[in-house]
Write an enzyme that holds these catalytic residues in place. Structure first.
Site, PDB file in Angstrom:
ATOM      1  N   CYS A  42      25.228 -17.780  13.058  1.00 39.94           N
ATOM      2  CA  CYS A  42      24.857 -16.232  13.094  1.00 39.94           C
ATOM      3  C   CYS A  42      25.105 -16.497  11.437  1.00 39.94           C
ATOM      4  O   CYS A  42      24.958 -16.530  10.220  1.00 39.94           O
ATOM      5  CB  CYS A  42      25.775 -14.931  14.047  1.00 39.94           C
ATOM      6  SG  CYS A  42      26.405 -13.762  12.843  1.00 39.94           S
ATOM      7  N   HIS A  73      23.469 -15.604  18.681  1.00 35.29           N
ATOM      8  CA  HIS A  73      24.790 -16.159  19.500  1.00 35.29           C
ATOM      9  C   HIS A  73      24.509 -16.830  20.186  1.00 35.29           C
ATOM     10  O   HIS A  73      24.453 -15.911  21.448  1.00 35.29           O
ATOM     11  CB  HIS A  73      25.910 -15.300  18.912  1.00 35.29           C
ATOM     12  CG  HIS A  73      26.449 -14.893  18.393  1.00 35.29           C
ATOM     13  ND1 HIS A  73      27.213 -15.194  18.039  1.00 35.29           N
ATOM     14  CD2 HIS A  73      26.142 -13.928  17.530  1.00 35.29           C
ATOM     15  CE1 HIS A  73      27.774 -14.539  16.383  1.00 35.29           C
ATOM     16  NE2 HIS A  73      27.413 -13.378  16.285  1.00 35.29           N
ATOM     17  N   GLU A  77      25.851 -18.644  22.437  1.00 37.48           N
ATOM     18  CA  GLU A  77      26.947 -18.919  23.461  1.00 37.48           C
ATOM     19  C   GLU A  77      27.415 -17.014  24.047  1.00 37.48           C
ATOM     20  O   GLU A  77      27.878 -17.250  24.615  1.00 37.48           O
ATOM     21  CB  GLU A  77      28.081 -18.669  22.294  1.00 37.48           C
ATOM     22  CG  GLU A  77      29.113 -18.353  21.628  1.00 37.48           C
ATOM     23  CD  GLU A  77      28.447 -17.928  20.259  1.00 37.48           C
ATOM     24  OE1 GLU A  77      28.634 -16.823  19.406  1.00 37.48           O
ATOM     25  OE2 GLU A  77      27.144 -18.530  19.658  1.00 37.48           O
TER      26      GLU A  77
END
Length: 193
Positions: free
Chosen positions: A77, A175, A177
């Site tokens: 990001c 992202h 994650e």
């Protein structure tokens, strides 16, 4: 394997740490130059505003260290955006790893872009096992312009670079994650580099 998540006060580091833990890797959070240099893999996260994040990097001299790293580095990001030449956000000079600029989305679309969007034209070992038009989770108002270092793109009003690579440096606008199984696979692919 020693994985360091750069902790410079501008990152969503806990969710990255938990995502790596699910993959069996206990990552270290650190802003220590020696610890970062000696890691097998480095993750450079980022959430927030570009100019204040760069200020934090300069204060800890990480702006000098990061571009000299030789192991695989993954910017996520804002981390990816700071690896570019410059960002319109706060008129910020970046680290100059990726030869492109970061600009704001036009007023034609809702900003920030929040939610799931697809990635296309995947061109990297980072995307091994990831299919074209896979959905990834994004939250951003600024984007990296397309360049020769682009390894994935997305569309939101225009086509933009949703992932970049130069040598040992990788960057993703989304992202991983927070991007379900596909995001976990991208993190695993990064660990396997």
């Amino acid at each position: 394997m020693k994985v360091v998540i750069i902790n410079y006060g501008a990152g969503n580091i806990q969710s990255i740490k938990f995502a790596l833990k699910r993959l069996g890797v206990e990552a270290i959070l650190s802003n220590n130059v020696d610890e970062i240099r000696n890691a097998d893999k480095v993750i450079f996260p980022g959430v927030g505003e570009a100019s204040s994040a760069m200020k934090k990097l300069r204060e800890s001299k990480l702006d000098v260290v990061i571009p000299t790293l030789t192991q695989p580095v993954l910017g996520i990001c804002l981390g990816m955006q700071l690896m570019c030449n410059a960002s319109e956000e706060g008129n910020t000079k970046g680290l100059g790893i990726f030869d492109t600029e970061v600009v704001r989305f036009s007023d034609n679309v809702k900003v920030p872009q929040i939610g799931w969007n697809t990635i296309q034209n995947l061109e990297s070992p980072l995307f091994k096992g990831i299919r074209e038009n896979e959905y990834m989770y994004l939250v951003h108002s600024f984007y990296a312009k397309k360049s020769s270092e682009m390894i994935a793109e997305s569309e939101y009003d225009i086509q933009y670079a949703s992932a970049l690579q130069k040598d040992n440096f990788y960057g993703v606008q989304f992202h991983p994650e927070k991007s379900s199984k596909a995001g976990s696979l991208i993190l695993q692919n990064f660990l396997n580099l």
